[in-house]
Write a protein that holds these residues in place. Structure first.
Motif, PDB file in Angstrom:
ATOM      1  N   SER A  86       0.927  -4.815 -31.167  1.00  0.00           N
ATOM      2  CA  SER A  86       0.626  -3.500 -30.605  1.00  0.00           C
ATOM      3  C   SER A  86      -0.851  -3.161 -30.736  1.00  0.00           C
ATOM      4  CB  SER A  86       1.480  -2.427 -31.303  1.00  0.00           C
ATOM      5  OG  SER A  86       2.849  -2.661 -31.107  1.00  0.00           O
ATOM      6  N   ARG A  87      -1.421  -3.437 -31.899  1.00  0.00           N
ATOM      7  CA  ARG A  87      -2.842  -3.150 -32.102  1.00  0.00           C
ATOM      8  C   ARG A  87      -3.707  -4.024 -31.195  1.00  0.00           C
ATOM      9  NH1 ARG A  87      -1.286  -3.144 -37.598  1.00  0.00           N
ATOM     10  NH2 ARG A  87      -2.094  -5.279 -37.821  1.00  0.00           N
ATOM     11  N   ARG A 114      -2.013  -0.629 -28.103  1.00  0.00           N
ATOM     12  CA  ARG A 114      -0.815   0.218 -28.006  1.00  0.00           C
ATOM     13  C   ARG A 114      -0.162   0.304 -29.374  1.00  0.00           C
ATOM     14  NH1 ARG A 114       0.657  -0.147 -22.457  1.00  0.00           N
ATOM     15  NH2 ARG A 114      -1.312  -0.223 -21.336  1.00  0.00           N
ATOM     16  N   THR A 133       4.737   3.088 -32.663  1.00  0.00           N
ATOM     17  CA  THR A 133       5.013   4.471 -33.064  1.00  0.00           C
ATOM     18  C   THR A 133       6.375   4.547 -33.733  1.00  0.00           C
ATOM     19  OG1 THR A 133       6.113   5.050 -30.998  1.00  0.00           O
ATOM     20  CG2 THR A 133       3.706   5.195 -31.030  1.00  0.00           C
ATOM     21  N   ASP A 154       8.692   0.535 -26.522  1.00  0.00           N
ATOM     22  CA  ASP A 154       8.178   0.727 -25.164  1.00  0.00           C
ATOM     23  C   ASP A 154       6.759   1.247 -25.288  1.00  0.00           C
ATOM     24  OD1 ASP A 154      10.474  -0.108 -23.812  1.00  0.00           O
ATOM     25  OD2 ASP A 154      11.414   1.853 -24.060  1.00  0.00           O
ATOM     26  N   ALA A 155       5.787   0.466 -24.748  1.00  0.00           N
ATOM     27  CA  ALA A 155       4.374   0.716 -25.037  1.00  0.00           C
ATOM     28  C   ALA A 155       3.605   1.286 -23.856  1.00  0.00           C
ATOM     29  CB  ALA A 155       3.720  -0.583 -25.509  1.00  0.00           C
ATOM     30  N   GLY A 156       4.246   2.066 -23.021  1.00  0.00           N
ATOM     31  CA  GLY A 156       3.531   2.757 -21.956  1.00  0.00           C
ATOM     32  C   GLY A 156       3.498   1.994 -20.651  1.00  0.00           C
ATOM     33  N   ASP A 197       0.725   2.060 -18.494  1.00  0.00           N
ATOM     34  CA  ASP A 197      -0.630   1.724 -18.040  1.00  0.00           C
ATOM     35  C   ASP A 197      -0.811   0.210 -17.982  1.00  0.00           C
ATOM     36  OD1 ASP A 197      -1.195   4.403 -17.958  1.00  0.00           O
ATOM     37  OD2 ASP A 197      -2.072   4.449 -19.976  1.00  0.00           O
ATOM     38  N   VAL A 235      -2.159  -3.460 -18.493  1.00  0.00           N
ATOM     39  CA  VAL A 235      -2.810  -4.062 -19.644  1.00  0.00           C
ATOM     40  C   VAL A 235      -2.795  -5.575 -19.477  1.00  0.00           C
ATOM     41  CG1 VAL A 235      -0.673  -4.164 -20.984  1.00  0.00           C
ATOM     42  CG2 VAL A 235      -2.877  -4.144 -22.170  1.00  0.00           C
ATOM     43  N   GLU A 259       7.737  -0.037 -17.913  1.00  0.00           N
ATOM     44  CA  GLU A 259       6.863   0.086 -19.072  1.00  0.00           C
ATOM     45  C   GLU A 259       6.697  -1.272 -19.748  1.00  0.00           C
ATOM     46  OE1 GLU A 259       6.746   3.606 -21.708  1.00  0.00           O
ATOM     47  OE2 GLU A 259       8.778   3.945 -20.949  1.00  0.00           O
TER      48      GLU A 259
END
Length: 283
Positions: free
Chosen positions: A198-199, A203, A206, A228-230, A232, A234, A272
């Motif tokens: 994630s880092r 993202r 959470t 689920d990391a959005g 947008d 990437v 996502e």
């Protein structure tokens, strides 16, 4: 004018004698009454008698069999596969009998492979599943399909969901729902492999990290944690330094690698980006 023979009485009414008409009416009345009685007995049996066939075993009784079946699938896929367990889905409102509702619980495993390798994966998993399951792969109009029987009337299927993606499913079928289905996907700690991925993608994980668990054949547990990391866009190239040569899948929309005991998968094929870290069965 026609002649009347001696001893012959002229007909005085309809052709059928009155006695026969009454007998026919009683036959109809008796048949209707018998049908009503049978319907009432059937309704009473359905409402009061306990299940007498395995298909009527409840969701609560079938769920442990489903979890073990998913564990067998994970073990059959092995550490070389880029897999992720899918969350439980429960569909309510199916009909167990004409007068009672039920529910259908489904779990599964998604596996990413190089395009063209789908049939080989299905064959390999079928060969590795327990012999009593009678697993086999057959060609159909929709492509190769694995079918097996996990016992307790729990079917197992595998099919090509998309090029390079094979989906295995385990389902209870419609059964009486004797448990309440609340939050089937509890919150859980992300774990170091998922937090690291994630880092790298910008993202951060959470508190909405979810987890699913399955029972392995050796008695341990297999895990999948995901977030689920959005939506947008990437680039998944940022994960390459984490793979350290253990890349399992590398496409513009999916990237998977091994990180210690975990298989990390970034899947951007949906609405996502989904990041998942899965720990398989020992051996």
């Amino acid at each position: 004018m026609s002649a009347v023979h001696p001893g012959y009485a002229l007909p005085s009414g309809p052709d059928r004698p009155p006695g026969r008409r009454r007998a026919a009416r009683w036959v109809v009345v008796a048949a209707v009454a018998w049908a009503v009685l049978l319907a009432a007995l059937a309704w009473w049996s359905v409402r009061t008698d306990p299940p007498t066939v395995k298909e009527q075993r409840t969701i609560g009784q079938a769920t442990p069999v489903v979890h073990r079946a998913v564990g067998h699938l994970v073990a059959a896929i092995g550490p070389a596969g880029a897999w992720v367990m899918t969350p439980e889905t429960v569909e309510k409102g199916c009909r167990v009998t004409p007068v009672s509702d039920g529910a259908d619980l489904t779990r599964g495993v998604d596996v990413l492979v190089a395009e063209g390798g789908e049939r080989a994966l299905l064959d390999r998993v079928a060969d590795a599943l327990p012999e009593p399951w009678r697993a086999g792969v057959r060609d159909s109009v929709d492509g190769p399909r694995l079918r097996a029987d996990a016992g307790e009337f729990i079917p197992v299927e595998g099919r090509v969901a998309a090029p390079g993606r094979v989906r295995f499913t385990v389902a209870t079928g419609c059964r009486p729902a004797d448990v309440e289905f609340g939050d089937l996907l509890p919150l859980h700690a992300a774990g170091p492999a998922l937090e690291e991925a994630s880092r790298a993608l910008g993202r951060p994980a959470t508190d909405v990290t979810r987890v699913v668990v399955a029972r392995c054949p050796d008695g341990g547990n297999a895990w999948t944690r995901w977030v689920d990391a959005g939506s947008d866009p990437v680039s998944l190239d940022a994960l390459a330094p984490l793979a350290a040569g253990a890349v399992l899948v590398d496409t513009p929309e999916a990237y998977a690698y091994r990180r210690g005991p975990d298989i990390v998968l970034a899947d951007a094929t949906g609405e996502e980006l989904r990041l998942a870290a899965s720990t398989g069965c020992a051996g």
